[in-house]
Design a protein around this motif. Sequence first.
Motif, mmCIF file in Angstrom:
data_model
loop_
_atom_site.group_PDB
_atom_site.id
_atom_site.type_symbol
_atom_site.label_atom_id
_atom_site.label_comp_id
_atom_site.label_asym_id
_atom_site.label_seq_id
_atom_site.Cartn_x
_atom_site.Cartn_y
_atom_site.Cartn_z
ATOM 1 N N SER A 41 -33.325 53.013 80.185
ATOM 2 C CA SER A 41 -34.308 53.800 79.456
ATOM 3 C C SER A 41 -35.418 54.239 80.407
ATOM 4 C CB SER A 41 -34.904 52.996 78.289
ATOM 5 O OG SER A 41 -35.585 51.855 78.762
ATOM 6 N N PHE A 42 -35.980 55.401 80.107
ATOM 7 C CA PHE A 42 -37.037 55.994 80.906
ATOM 8 C C PHE A 42 -38.108 56.510 79.957
ATOM 9 C CE2 PHE A 42 -32.930 56.456 82.906
ATOM 10 C CZ PHE A 42 -33.138 56.004 84.198
ATOM 11 N N GLU A 43 -39.368 56.406 80.364
ATOM 12 C CA GLU A 43 -40.456 56.838 79.493
ATOM 13 C C GLU A 43 -41.405 57.758 80.248
ATOM 14 O OE1 GLU A 43 -43.693 55.068 76.287
ATOM 15 O OE2 GLU A 43 -43.041 53.790 77.952
ATOM 16 N N LEU A 44 -41.743 58.880 79.605
ATOM 17 C CA LEU A 44 -42.727 59.817 80.129
ATOM 18 C C LEU A 44 -43.963 59.728 79.258
ATOM 19 C CD1 LEU A 44 -43.290 62.221 82.121
ATOM 20 C CD2 LEU A 44 -42.543 63.722 80.249
ATOM 21 N N ARG A 45 -45.140 59.477 79.878
ATOM 22 C CA ARG A 45 -46.356 59.293 79.103
ATOM 23 C C ARG A 45 -47.589 59.561 79.961
ATOM 24 N NH1 ARG A 45 -46.821 55.148 76.117
ATOM 25 N NH2 ARG A 45 -49.089 55.222 76.145
ATOM 26 N N ARG A 46 -48.722 59.585 79.307
ATOM 27 C CA ARG A 46 -50.014 59.665 79.999
ATOM 28 C C ARG A 46 -50.433 58.245 80.367
ATOM 29 N NH1 ARG A 46 -54.325 63.582 79.649
ATOM 30 N NH2 ARG A 46 -55.931 62.920 81.131
ATOM 31 N N ASP A 47 -50.929 58.078 81.584
ATOM 32 C CA ASP A 47 -51.428 56.788 82.051
ATOM 33 C C ASP A 47 -52.768 57.032 82.718
ATOM 34 O OD1 ASP A 47 -51.671 54.124 82.779
ATOM 35 O OD2 ASP A 47 -50.500 54.383 84.625
ATOM 36 N N GLY A 48 -53.843 56.861 81.967
ATOM 37 C CA GLY A 48 -55.156 57.169 82.499
ATOM 38 C C GLY A 48 -55.274 58.658 82.784
ATOM 39 N N ASP A 49 -55.565 59.003 84.030
ATOM 40 C CA ASP A 49 -55.669 60.401 84.426
ATOM 41 C C ASP A 49 -54.350 60.967 84.936
ATOM 42 O OD1 ASP A 49 -58.368 60.517 83.795
ATOM 43 O OD2 ASP A 49 -58.980 59.831 85.791
ATOM 44 N N ASP A 50 -53.281 60.172 84.874
ATOM 45 C CA ASP A 50 -51.994 60.590 85.420
ATOM 46 C C ASP A 50 -50.959 60.807 84.314
ATOM 47 O OD1 ASP A 50 -53.156 60.251 87.883
ATOM 48 O OD2 ASP A 50 -52.118 58.366 88.338
ATOM 49 N N VAL A 51 -49.940 61.588 84.650
ATOM 50 C CA VAL A 51 -48.720 61.642 83.862
ATOM 51 C C VAL A 51 -47.660 60.914 84.688
ATOM 52 C CG1 VAL A 51 -48.129 63.927 84.781
ATOM 53 C CG2 VAL A 51 -47.049 63.099 82.690
ATOM 54 N N VAL A 52 -46.916 60.026 84.031
ATOM 55 C CA VAL A 52 -46.017 59.149 84.764
ATOM 56 C C VAL A 52 -44.671 59.037 84.050
ATOM 57 C CG1 VAL A 52 -46.959 57.099 83.610
ATOM 58 C CG2 VAL A 52 -45.766 56.837 85.793
ATOM 59 N N LEU A 53 -43.600 58.972 84.838
ATOM 60 C CA LEU A 53 -42.250 58.720 84.347
ATOM 61 C C LEU A 53 -41.816 57.381 84.909
ATOM 62 C CD1 LEU A 53 -39.608 59.690 82.924
ATOM 63 C CD2 LEU A 53 -38.945 60.700 85.124
ATOM 64 N N ARG A 54 -41.481 56.438 84.027
ATOM 65 C CA ARG A 54 -41.127 55.083 84.446
ATOM 66 C C ARG A 54 -39.749 54.702 83.933
ATOM 67 N NH1 ARG A 54 -46.873 52.587 82.483
ATOM 68 N NH2 ARG A 54 -48.058 52.893 84.420
ATOM 69 N N ASP A 55 -39.106 53.778 84.652
ATOM 70 C CA ASP A 55 -37.859 53.217 84.146
ATOM 71 C C ASP A 55 -38.160 51.967 83.335
ATOM 72 O OD1 ASP A 55 -38.302 51.124 85.945
ATOM 73 O OD2 ASP A 55 -36.801 51.814 87.391
#
Length: 211
Positions: free
Chosen positions: A22-36
């Motif tokens: 699974s992978f998640e795309l979201r806002r993280d503080g001032d960043d946009v991040v894609l995580r596994d």
Amino acid sequence: TQETISNINSTTTVMLPAMTGSFELRRDGDDVVLRDSNQTDLFRANASDAKRLEIIGSDGDDTLIVDASIAEPNVLRGLKIDGGSGTTTLQLRGTAESVSFSNFTTGVRGEVTIDRQLVEWANFSTLQDAVIAKARDFAFSAAADVVEVTDGAAVADGISQLRLNGTSFDFTNPTESLRIDARGGADRVTLTSVDAGMTAAIVVAGGGGDD
């Protein structure tokens, strides 16, 4: 196997690694991040620098989660997601004012606007809309579609189900309005039932064609 990232004409393309997960795309503080699923960053960019993002799946059986936080202002100018050739799931999560599907053909391609953020998607085996929203709209293609709205698998769980041409997907009940727009074509729209917790006003528009 590593992800592949490229930048061409202001579009950042991320090719997911050939693995099942699974992978998640979201806002993280001032960043946009894609995580596994191990919380490892595959892509991270400051929101002020993020432009158009394209994510391409592999031949693995992946789940891609898109959090509604990416719809916050100045996060992305565009998002395009291709599920790849595996058995893949696109899951929408988070909280938003509105979720609007358009040019919707289940399992093939479509567009969804979460607040003001357009997401173009294609080649997903399963679609799950779990965003908590005031308004939820579905606008279908100009073809002759068969649409049914019914309760989900469980009673009074806050989830209803939409079936489009024999393919089903679940969506969280909106709190204020549910609109179904059949658009063109000789469509058939059936409201069989909804989840017992559905309190939103329901509007059905036939559009053009002999519905």
